[in-house]
Design an enzyme around this catalytic site. Structure first.
Site, short mmCIF file in Angstrom:
data_model
loop_
_atom_site.label_atom_id
_atom_site.label_comp_id
_atom_site.label_asym_id
_atom_site.label_seq_id
_atom_site.Cartn_x
_atom_site.Cartn_y
_atom_site.Cartn_z
N GLU A 105 -0.67 7.74 -49.58
CA GLU A 105 -1.78 8.24 -48.77
C GLU A 105 -2.86 8.95 -49.57
O GLU A 105 -2.57 9.64 -50.55
CB GLU A 105 -1.25 9.25 -47.74
N HIS A 158 -3.26 4.30 -47.42
CA HIS A 158 -3.93 4.53 -46.15
C HIS A 158 -4.37 5.99 -46.03
O HIS A 158 -3.99 6.83 -46.84
CB HIS A 158 -3.06 4.11 -44.97
N TYR A 215 -1.12 10.97 -52.85
CA TYR A 215 0.24 10.91 -53.38
C TYR A 215 0.92 9.61 -52.96
O TYR A 215 0.49 8.94 -52.01
CB TYR A 215 1.08 12.10 -52.93
N GLU A 217 1.81 17.62 -31.90
CA GLU A 217 3.08 17.92 -32.56
C GLU A 217 3.58 19.32 -32.24
O GLU A 217 4.78 19.53 -32.08
CB GLU A 217 2.95 17.79 -34.08
N CYS A 247 1.26 16.85 -40.14
CA CYS A 247 0.64 15.72 -40.85
C CYS A 247 0.27 14.67 -39.81
O CYS A 247 0.86 14.62 -38.73
CB CYS A 247 1.61 15.10 -41.84
N TRP A 294 5.09 15.79 -50.45
CA TRP A 294 3.70 16.19 -50.33
C TRP A 294 3.56 17.70 -50.28
O TRP A 294 2.62 18.25 -50.86
CB TRP A 294 3.01 15.50 -49.16
N HIS A 308 4.58 1.92 -42.30
CA HIS A 308 5.48 2.67 -43.19
C HIS A 308 6.76 1.87 -43.44
O HIS A 308 7.65 1.83 -42.59
CB HIS A 308 5.79 4.05 -42.60
#
Length: 187
Positions: free
Chosen positions: A127, A43, A115, A98, A78, A172, A36
């Site tokens: 991605e 990816h 997006y 998470e 995510c 997103w 990133h």
């Protein structure tokens, strides 16, 4: 008689992401910590929206230490599947990491979502990101390095908020909100 065996795969703690060509086919891997940047390659990733027993959706605020979109409100979770990992397994793993909770009723809602977006610091997300919906199974125990705040909200209120203030949410989530059947039905 001498026999030879292949050496086992080295054990590593480096988290890898799957790189994709323009058509979405895997072409390699890269360390997540390095991928990133201002020139992020295309990816594989995923997004997951979570519902509680009352039908409310979870929105989370990304930790302030996150490299991209720190402090921005977004969907529940995510992540990136590891090379060779089934997407559903990756979703379950990442939600547990998470948010500290298990999920049930995992469903693929937007299989072809993709997006590209650039945050205020210049970090790019690019991605192919299938979108899932699931139900929580237990109480949230978010990792503070991932999530600093969270809120349960009725789908129609989330859609209204995203439409009124898209700049306050992850790009997103804004794009997904117009496509998700759950939210489209809330309009």
């Amino acid at each position: 008689m001498t026999t030879t065996r292949e050496a086992p795969e080295p054990v590593t703690d480096v988290e890898l992401v799957v790189l994709l060509d323009e058509g979405g086919s895997p072409i390699g891997t890269a360390p997540k910590a390095d991928v990133h940047t201002d020139a992020t390659p295309f990816h594989l990733a995923f997004s997951c929206h979570l519902l509680d027993d009352e039908g409310r959706m979870l929105v989370t605020r990304r930790a302030l230490g996150k490299r991209a979109w720190p402090g921005v409100w977004t969907n529940a979770c995510c992540g990136h599947p590891a090379p060779g990992e089934h997407m559903e397994t990756a979703v379950q793993r990442r939600v547990r990491q998470e948010l500290g909770v298990d999920i049930t009723a995992l469903e693929l809602a937007l299989p072809d979502f993709e997006y590209r977006a650039v945050d205020a610091s210049g970090i790019v997300e690019h991605e192919r990101c299938p979108v899932y919906i699931a139900r929580v199974d237990g109480e949230l125990r978010p990792d503070p390095d991932e999530t600093v705040e969270w809120q349960w909200v009725e789908p129609e209120r989330l859609l209204a908020g995203v439409r009124a203030t898209p700049w306050a949410f992850s790009p997103w989530l804004v794009l997904q909100a117009e496509q998700l059947p759950l939210l489209a039905g809330a309009a």
